[in-house]
Design an enzyme around this catalytic site. Structure first.
Site, PDB file in Angstrom:
ATOM      1  N   LYS A  32     -10.389  -0.867  10.519  1.00 40.09           N
ATOM      2  CA  LYS A  32     -10.744  -1.964   9.881  1.00 40.09           C
ATOM      3  C   LYS A  32     -10.965  -3.161  10.556  1.00 40.09           C
ATOM      4  CE  LYS A  32      -7.357  -0.482   6.514  1.00 40.09           C
ATOM      5  NZ  LYS A  32      -8.039   0.157   5.345  1.00 40.09           N
ATOM      6  N   ASP A  74       3.244  -4.511   8.126  1.00 37.38           N
ATOM      7  CA  ASP A  74       1.898  -3.767   7.878  1.00 37.38           C
ATOM      8  C   ASP A  74       0.656  -4.631   8.053  1.00 37.38           C
ATOM      9  OD1 ASP A  74       0.070  -2.480   7.101  1.00 37.38           O
ATOM     10  OD2 ASP A  74       0.598  -1.763   5.044  1.00 37.38           O
ATOM     11  N   HIS A 119       0.895  -1.149   0.006  1.00 40.06           N
ATOM     12  CA  HIS A 119      -0.092   0.064   0.112  1.00 40.06           C
ATOM     13  C   HIS A 119       0.816   1.333   0.055  1.00 40.06           C
ATOM     14  CE1 HIS A 119      -2.650   2.887   1.742  1.00 40.06           C
ATOM     15  NE2 HIS A 119      -3.777   2.216   1.528  1.00 40.06           N
ATOM     16  N   GLN A 162      -4.403  -4.894   6.852  1.00 39.21           N
ATOM     17  CA  GLN A 162      -5.550  -5.905   6.463  1.00 39.21           C
ATOM     18  C   GLN A 162      -5.582  -7.321   7.144  1.00 39.21           C
ATOM     19  OE1 GLN A 162      -7.826  -4.831   4.360  1.00 39.21           O
ATOM     20  NE2 GLN A 162      -6.929  -3.079   3.719  1.00 39.21           N
ATOM     21  N   CYS A 175      -4.960   2.516  -3.463  1.00 33.17           N
ATOM     22  CA  CYS A 175      -3.590   3.019  -2.857  1.00 33.17           C
ATOM     23  C   CYS A 175      -2.617   2.058  -3.203  1.00 33.17           C
ATOM     24  CB  CYS A 175      -3.557   3.458  -1.469  1.00 33.17           C
ATOM     25  SG  CYS A 175      -5.033   4.747  -1.236  1.00 33.17           S
TER      26      CYS A 175
HETATM   27  N1  7TS Z   1      -1.631  -0.943   4.811  1.00 31.58           N
HETATM   28  C1  7TS Z   1      -2.584  -1.374   4.054  1.00 31.58           C
HETATM   29  C2  7TS Z   1      -2.277  -2.787   3.702  1.00 31.58           C
HETATM   30  C3  7TS Z   1      -4.001  -1.012   3.837  1.00 31.58           C
HETATM   31  O1  7TS Z   1      -4.857  -1.785   3.227  1.00 31.58           O
HETATM   32  C4  7TS Z   1      -4.337   0.333   4.298  1.00 31.58           C
HETATM   33  C5  7TS Z   1      -5.732   1.071   4.047  1.00 31.58           C
HETATM   34  C6  7TS Z   1      -3.156   1.146   4.912  1.00 31.58           C
HETATM   35  C7  7TS Z   1      -2.120   0.559   5.162  1.00 31.58           C
HETATM   36  C8  7TS Z   1      -3.399   2.545   5.633  1.00 31.58           C
HETATM   37  O2  7TS Z   1      -4.401   2.289   6.354  1.00 31.58           O
HETATM   38  P1  7TS Z   1      -4.867   3.936   7.110  1.00 31.58           P
HETATM   39  O3  7TS Z   1      -6.149   3.271   8.019  1.00 31.58           O
HETATM   40  O4  7TS Z   1      -3.830   4.437   7.995  1.00 31.58           O
HETATM   41  O5  7TS Z   1      -5.239   4.616   6.098  1.00 31.58           O
HETATM   42  N2  7TS Z   1      -5.990   0.271   3.051  1.00 31.58           N
HETATM   43  C9  7TS Z   1      -7.204   1.051   2.289  1.00 31.58           C
HETATM   44  C10 7TS Z   1      -7.791   0.297   1.381  1.00 31.58           C
HETATM   45  O6  7TS Z   1      -7.504  -0.707   0.763  1.00 31.58           O
HETATM   46  N3  7TS Z   1      -9.025   1.011   0.956  1.00 31.58           N
HETATM   47  O7  7TS Z   1      -9.020   2.102   1.587  1.00 31.58           O
HETATM   48  C11 7TS Z   1      -8.051   2.073   2.481  1.00 31.58           C
END
Ligand code: 7TS
Length: 442
Positions: A262, A236, A159, A239, A400
């Site tokens: 999430k 990371d 990501h 997910q 992303c």
């Molecule tokens: N890493 C992964 C693997 C992610 O899927 C996401 C967000 C992030 C980092 C960042 O997370 P945040 O909460 O700090 O924004 N992924 C997604 C997605 O797949 N669709 O919207 C956000």
């Protein structure tokens, strides 16, 4: 928390399972025993008020859980209760409300610690989310340990949150970002990854489960290989965390990051786990209140862990909501959630493969509950808009993860991502919806 036989059956006590499972509680212990008929999905759905919403006069089919997932009443209530009865700033006052608020806040930290099996609450840092956690590590651990010519190793399925902070660090320090390639199934080419682990590598930062492909990386192998060369590893887990049991001590990762939103918890808060010794040695991230022990105009003495990394008033209610989400998940049991979602994914994949003109993007052998796909002649954004008219929420876009889109030579994908409250019937609605739009527009 590790789920053993007796705990599992205890955790499920509030849920109504099919009779065959109820009479044999020990049967919960292996994921294979959960299937689409004995998982208490209807009871779980009733706990999520938003799932009763109608979208465009159709029952909501919410399949955008990888972007963010919906919240159970228990989480919503925990926030309302805090603001109605216990709210004040934390770690500051001797008055009753401040003590209550602090107790609830710190109790959530302890729940997170147990949930990922960290060794100590000192290793649980509350941040805004996975993104901030990675930036924190880049700007503290990174700046202290990585210099010109050093290498940071990531994968081609990251990501942007696990790419850009490292690029920024490389710009600041002259370090070099190395990228381990993936194959056409969307799997890491492990042999290539291993070759890229060199004497110059100072950090490995890889996604546990890819948001664009669903791939679950062989993180145990990655960590063992990196540690063999004395290289720390950041996972990371944005997910992975809602879909599988994560045990940071067992994994032996050095850092683990995730976002609460999430994980059935509020947005605005997330977690950086770090091994205590590493966190102790790292400089602070931001300066301000709460992260200090003593301040004079000449010098400042920093607070101990975890507060050293928590400058300013935190998102108190959201942290309390995260604690409530963990309680909720523990009642159902992560092993059961994983097993149920695996069945959902299998069912969806099987149905998707029968649709002519549908190409799945990401067919790794080890996959979490994400189905990315493209359709001949219909742009993913049009798929998303047309499915919305049927009450179905999916995400269309680059997720992303633009380098992943480039690798598969697609501008974007449509992505259905599943959570514990999704059903086989909802997958049928999705697949029928896709077939009907192919018929009309394909
Ligand atoms: N890493 C992964 C693997 C992610 O899927 C996401 C967000 C992030 C980092 C960042 O997370 P945040 O909460 O700090 O924004 N992924 C997604 C997605 O797949 N669709 O919207 C956000």
């Amino acid at each position: 928390m590790k789920y053993v036989a007796s705990e599992q059956s205890m955790l499920l006590k509030n849920y109504t399972f099919a009779e065959s499972v109820q009479v044999c509680p020990a049967a919960y212990t292996t994921p294979g025993d959960i299937n689409m008929t004995n998982f208490p999905v209807e009871k779980i759905r009733a706990d999520f008020p938003i799932l009763a919403e109608k979208i465009r006069n159709k029952p909501l089919v919410y399949l955008d859980n990888a972007a963010t997932c919906q919240k159970p009443q228990a989480v919503i209530d925990s926030i309302v209760h805090l603001y109605s009865h216990d709210y004040a700033n934390v770690h500051r006052g001797v008055h009753t409300l401040s003590v209550r608020s602090t107790d609830k806040f710190e109790s959530a930290r302890s729940k997170v610690k147990d949930f990922i099996n960290a060794a100590s609450e000192k290793e649980i840092i509350f941040v805004k989310g996975a993104t901030e956690a990675i930036n924190l590590v880049a700007q503290t651990f990174g700046k202290a340990n990585i210099k010109a010519g050093d290498e940071i190793l990531i994968t081609a399925m990251e990501h942007h949150s696990n790419i850009v902070p490292w690029q920024m660090l490389c710009e600041q320090t002259g370090a070099i970002l190395k990228v381990a390639p993936i194959n056409l199934q969307g799997e890491l080419i492990y042999a290539e990854f291993e070759k890229l682990l060199t004497d110059k590598t100072r950090l490995v930062s890889v996604v546990h489960m890819s948001n664009a492909l669903g791939t679950i990386n062989p993180v145990e192998k990655i960590i063992a290989a990196a540690h063999h060369k004395g290289i720390p590893v950041l996972l990371d887990g944005a997910q992975a965390i809602p879909h599988m049991v994560v045990d940071v001590q067992n994994l032996d990762c050095d850092f683990y990051v995730f976002s609460a939103h999430k994980l059935y918890a509020p947005a605005g808060v997330g977690v950086l786990y770090g091994k205590q010794a590493l966190l102790e040695a790292m400089p602070p991230y931001q300066g301000g209140g709460d992260m200090i022990r003593k301040v004079t105009f000449e010098a400042t003495e920093y607070n101990g862990l975890p507060y050293k990394f928590e400058a300013g008033t935190p998102s108190i209610a959201d942290v309390v909501g995260l604690g409530a989400a963990i309680d909720y998940i523990n009642e159902i049991g992560m092993v059961n959630i994983s097993a149920y979602e695996a069945k959902l994914l299998d069912y969806a994949t099987e149905k998707a493969k029968k649709i002519k003109g549908l190409r799945i993007i990401g067919e790794a052998e080890h996959k979490g509950a994400i189905l990315s796909f493209v359709l001949d002649k219909i742009h993913p954004h049009d798929i998303g808009t047309m499915l919305d008219s049927l009450g179905i929420a999916i995400r269309a876009g680059h997720h992303c993860a633009m380098p992943v889109m480039d690798f598969f030579a697609v501008p974007a994908t449509a992505r259905a991502s599943f959570a514990m409250y999704n059903t086989k019937e909802e997958i049928d609605v999705l697949m029928n919806g896709i077939e009907s739009l192919i018929e009309v527009f394909g």
